[in-house]
Design a protein around this motif. Structure first.
Motif, PDB file in Angstrom:
ATOM      1  N   GLY A 190      11.317  65.601 -52.354  1.00  0.00           N
ATOM      2  CA  GLY A 190      10.624  65.920 -51.110  1.00  0.00           C
ATOM      3  C   GLY A 190       9.559  66.981 -51.270  1.00  0.00           C
ATOM      4  O   GLY A 190       9.062  67.518 -50.281  1.00  0.00           O
ATOM      5  N   LYS A 193       8.090  62.139 -43.099  1.00  0.00           N
ATOM      6  CA  LYS A 193       8.097  61.016 -44.021  1.00  0.00           C
ATOM      7  C   LYS A 193       6.945  61.157 -45.025  1.00  0.00           C
ATOM      8  O   LYS A 193       5.928  61.788 -44.732  1.00  0.00           O
ATOM      9  N   ASN A 244      11.883  57.931 -49.382  1.00  0.00           N
ATOM     10  CA  ASN A 244      11.390  58.534 -48.135  1.00  0.00           C
ATOM     11  C   ASN A 244       9.950  58.150 -47.814  1.00  0.00           C
ATOM     12  O   ASN A 244       9.330  58.725 -46.930  1.00  0.00           O
TER      13      ASN A 244
END
Length: 784
Positions: free
Chosen positions: A581, A469, A600
């Motif tokens: 990400g 995360k 996220n």
């Protein structure tokens, strides 16, 4: 007939209208050249009014030398807006006009004419001045071609901005006998309707420009240089329309009714973070466009603009206009022209976008309306919500202010019927509010941890990394250390120009002032006592970044502050990296604390909230509550997130209200304090700051000013509280000494007080003293 004009000048003494004669009708908003002063110096002026009679001796009135524009540069609505700005914020005419004029300024605009077809000896797409045209065609032909739209008009900025041209290659004749690469170019052109940008041909076919040059020599293709807008292209995915839930639908239907019936109503939407306010904006803008009306959508930070733009372009698959300070002058000018010529349209931007020249304004949305970024720090120091309210009133547009944490003044106005209050109490996807964990930093000290980072800080980030995360770390302090001092004598390194300590930036290994930008080398010894006992104090964002990199060497860390994020492309890359990400830990200052939606992100950490609580401002509690709530809103957009809050003041009641998410209780407590100590919204304030390189001059001048204002108020029996003359909280900035006066008054006396302050500052002896500058703030949030 006569016209009243404003001379383009920086002189405060000349802040008034002047009357001139004219033999021709001149539109309001047109520039003219006039003889000015005893020497009759030709000066540029802007027409504010036209009339047939004046109450002065006509024989003494000079005539206009020349009308500079064939059409008004700005329309009467924008002139009226400028006049309102001048009155509301006690500014000069020219400062107010600067906000509503096209980018580039009053002096730099020039009208050009473009032939839309090859006609009467004119070349299609070529730019002509009016004088050049009249050498080719007659005046009657000129008028007819304009009327028939065969010739179009467009303003350009002289000198500062060059027109942007792209090279197009067009197919003339197809010939199969040419070489393979040349034939590939011909095939590409044939497959693309016979014409394409040269750079696109080169990129698509992976060739050099040589085959194209050979084809040009053979006459098989031709090249055309076509002027194009410098609008930035945004590569976005489709953003599908989402069905509103019951709570969202209720809010939307109420506002849809206002739009459909042109009621021009004003709304305040209090919606918790993640409640789907943006989706309501999209539905409202869609409705607005269907009605053929323009919409303005404002966001507080430029960092939010790329995210907002992508949602709107992705939804509507249409051109969206963007206005903010990170665009180049040429880009802003092109956007301004497109907005003026295109309707219906969507305008997205930071606070300056409120002045977009929309022709048929139907909707104004101010997202995160509580944010201080909506208050201008340039004269006139306008407040965007007030400008939006005026435009909505004058143009009949619906106004929506929205925030998870509305400003105290806005919420008070909603409670008293100025706005209609709408609420979203639940997250759109049913998520629960983030858990807020408070770390008592005094306990950390007692356990032997004297740093400003708790052990829990590292534990939370480690847990997030292991669960794949993202984490956001917030610290609103640039640099590596807050200050550098001598441990022997206590000397603190301060800026030579400002009354503030200098911040150590490890990246450049220098001290830097965040007010004037002065950069200094770090001496080896103390300049006061000569000791070699220099020490660093206070954590800046660079130091926290370094600690994170040492503790988590495998983590992908991105820092976002004004030292690393400077252009719109930087903001776009930040947004892309977070969503792809490519970042595990985002550490940043104010720019990451609001509005950004990263799916996220599980944890948000506030390194220290205490600086906000101790800020010299009557709104310090409000700003602290907002910050905690907004940062908490960045965590757990799709799932329940968590927030870590570090503080040395764990018993503070504002922190307690924020942790519980109890805005109503916080509001009741804060509004009672405002009423008791007479702060907005219960009273109005005028904050006057005088600055000068000479401390004695500004001190004496400001004392005279304070006494003059007090005498006027007493003489006219106007109830107003005038403070004693005081040094500003930061006495010196950029080598100028600063003194302040604060007036508190009710709306009853607003006009009289403002008129008098404008008179003494812009027309009296104070205006003639060029050694002192004055800054005027209406209802400021702080007194720095």
């Amino acid at each position: 007939m006569f016209v009243q004009v404003v001379i383009d000048t920086k002189s405060r003494v000349l802040d008034r209208v002047f009357t001139y004669k004219t033999e021709e009708a001149i539109s309001i908003g047109t520039r003219v050249l006039v003889p000015f002063g005893r020497s009759n110096k030709p000066s540029i002026a802007v027409v504010l009014n036209a009339c047939d009679e004046v109450g002065i001796d006509e024989a003494k009135i000079k005539s206009i030398i020349k009308v500079l524009d064939d059409k008004a540069i700005i329309d009467e609505r924008m002139i009226e807006l400028a006049l309102w700005l001048r009155n509301r914020y006690i500014s000069t005419y020219n400062d107010a006009l600067r906000l509503v004029f096209p980018p580039g300024g009053i002096k730099e605009l020039e009208l050009f004419y473009y032939a839309n077809d090859d006609v009467l000896g004119l070349e299609k797409g070529e730019a002509y001045t009016k004088d050049e045209l009249l050498k080719i065609i007659t005046a009657s032909d000129f008028t007819k071609l304009i009327k028939d739209n065969i010739i179009s008009e467009k303003y350009k900025i002289k000198q500062k901005v060059k027109e942007h041209y792209e090279k197009y290659i067009s197919l003339v004749t197809y010939d199969e006998s040419v070489s393979e690469k040349q034939r590939a170019v011909l095939d590409y052109l044939r497959d693309n309707d016979g014409s394409a940008l040269e750079k696109n041909i080169i990129t698509s076919l992976n060739i050099s420009s040589s085959p194209i040059k050979t084809l040009l020599k053979k006459g098989l293709v031709r090249e055309d240089f076509i002027q194009e807008s410098r609008k930035r292209a945004y590569d976005v995915d489709s953003y599908e329309k989402i069905k509103l839930n019951k709570e969202q639908e209720k809010v939307y239907k109420r506002m849809e009714h206002s739009l459909e019936h042109d009621l021009g109503e004003k709304f305040l939407l209090r919606g918790v973070t993640g409640s789907g306010k943006t989706e309501i904006y999209l539905h409202l803008v869609e409705k607005c466009l269907q009605m053929g009306k323009d919409a303005i959508v404002l966001v507080p930070e430029i960092s939010l603009t790329p995210q907002t733009i992508r949602r709107f372009i992705g939804r509507f698959q249409r051109k969206v206009h963007v206005l903010h300070s990170k665009l180049s002058l040429s880009e802003r000018f092109d956007e301004y022209n497109d907005i003026k010529l295109t309707s219906p349209s969507i305008v997205i931007g930071a606070r300056s976008a409120i002045f977009a020249p929309c022709r048929n304004l139907g909707l104004i949305i101010i997202d995160e309306e509580h944010d201080q970024s909506y208050i201008s720090d340039m004269n006139p120091k306008y407040q965007t919500d007030e400008v939006a309210y005026y435009r909505s009133m004058s143009e009949g547009a619906t106004l929506l202010l929205a925030s998870a944490t509305p400003s105290i003044s806005s919420y008070y106005n909603a409670k008293h019927g100025i706005y209609e209050l709408l609420e979203l109490d639940k997250k759109a996807k049913g998520q629960k509010e983030a858990d807020i964990e408070l770390v008592n930093m005094i306990d950390e000290i007692q356990r032997g941890n004297i740093s400003q980072i708790s052990s829990r800080f590292f534990e939370v980030i480690d847990e997030n990394l292991k669960s794949k995360k993202q984490s956001i770390v917030f610290l609103n302090r640039r640099g590596y250390n807050k200050e550098i001092f001598c441990k022997s004598c206590g000397y603190t390194f301060t800026c030579d120009n400002c009354d503030v300590s200098m911040t150590y930036h490890k990246g450049i290994n220098k001290l830097k002032c965040h007010y004037c930008g002065l950069v200094k080398n770090i001496p080896k010894t103390c300049p006061r006592c000569g000791a070699e006992t220099l020490s660093f104090a206070g954590y800046g964002i660079e130091k926290v970044e370094e600690l994170l990199r040492k503790t988590f060497p495998e983590a992908k860390i991105l820092r976002a502050d004004s030292d690393t994020i400077k252009t719109e492309d930087d903001y776009i890359n930040l947004y892309k990296k977070m969503n792809s990400g490519a970042v595990d830990i985002l550490i940043g200052t104010q720019m990451i604390s609001k509005g950004l939606d990263f799916k996220n992100v599980d944890a948000a950490i506030i390194v220290s909230i205490d600086a906000n609580l101790n800020f010299p401002s009557y709104s310090a509690n409000e700003d602290t509550y907002n910050l905690i709530t907004q940062v908490a809103g960045r965590a757990g957009r799709d799932e329940k997130g968590r927030v870590l809050l570090q503080s040395y003041a764990v018993d503070n009641e504002t922190i307690g209200y924020a942790m519980k998410g109890n805005y109503e209780a916080f509001y009741r407590n804060e509004i009672a304090l405002r009423q008791e100590f007479l702060y907005p919204p219960f009273i109005n304030m005028i904050y006057i700051v005088g600055t000068s390189l000479d401390k004695n001059i500004v001190q004496a001048e400001m004392e005279y000013l304070r006494s003059d204002i007090e005498s006027y108020l007493n003489k006219n029996d106007i109830r107003s509280n005038v403070s004693k003359l005081m040094q500003c909280a930061i006495e010196k900035i950029n080598a100028s000494y600063r003194y302040q006066i604060i007036l508190k008054y009710t709306n009853t006396y607003s006009k009289e007080i403002k008129d008098y302050i404008r008179f003494i500052l812009y027309r009296s002896k104070f205006a003639k003293n060029k050694k002192v500058n004055y800054n005027i703030y209406i209802n400021p949030r702080n007194f720095l």
